[in-house]
Design an enzyme around this catalytic site. Sequence first.
Site, short mmCIF file in Angstrom:
data_model
loop_
_atom_site.label_atom_id
_atom_site.label_comp_id
_atom_site.label_asym_id
_atom_site.label_seq_id
_atom_site.Cartn_x
_atom_site.Cartn_y
_atom_site.Cartn_z
CG ASP A 50 39.90 45.36 40.56
OD1 ASP A 50 39.44 45.49 40.58
OD2 ASP A 50 40.52 44.71 39.44
CB ALA B 130 41.07 34.37 41.41
CB ILE C 163 40.12 38.32 46.08
CG1 ILE C 163 41.93 38.76 46.44
CG2 ILE C 163 40.29 37.26 45.19
CD1 ILE C 163 41.64 37.96 47.19
CG HIS C 164 37.74 40.64 40.51
ND1 HIS C 164 37.96 40.33 39.19
CD2 HIS C 164 38.13 41.28 40.57
CE1 HIS C 164 39.13 41.48 38.55
NE2 HIS C 164 38.74 41.81 39.42
N GLY C 165 37.92 37.35 39.45
CA GLY C 165 38.16 36.56 38.01
C GLY C 165 39.37 37.00 37.91
#
Length: 158
Positions: free
Chosen positions: A10, A19, A14-16
């Site tokens: 990705d 997470a 780290i993103h919504g």
Amino acid sequence: MPNIVLTRIDNRLIHGQVATQWCGSVGANLLLVANDAVSQDTMRQSLMKMAAPGYAQTRFFSIDKTIQIIGKASPKQMIAIICETPQDVLKLVEGGVPITKVNIGNMHMSEGKRQVATSVAVDDSDVEAFRKLQEAGVELEIRRVPQTAPEDVGKLFV
């Protein structure tokens, strides 16, 4: 042997989605971003830590450091490895990291790339890395979020 519950490509790292949806779905309690640039960028690390769920630890290692220390992970660590590119995942696999499956989540469209799936754009170098991963016995899956059906990985090689 490290307990790797998810390996995801990705380019947002780290993103919504990672997470909230993926970590909960696979039970990850450690998010390991394997990326040479981010391992040196405390600003990006701080932003990603804010997006990480409170129950999960975060680590930001270079590709080489990941290869060197992943074997020392505690069996209690349910590890989600997040990489930016298929080339980084291939380096991990070639370096001995026991990755058996790769979730391909988001690869942005940019110059020289072609859109092959809903959220995946590739160039010839990406395709070659995916081919080598398959040859190494790594299962590939195109899926943005856990609730959607996987897309046909054959799209990567067209």
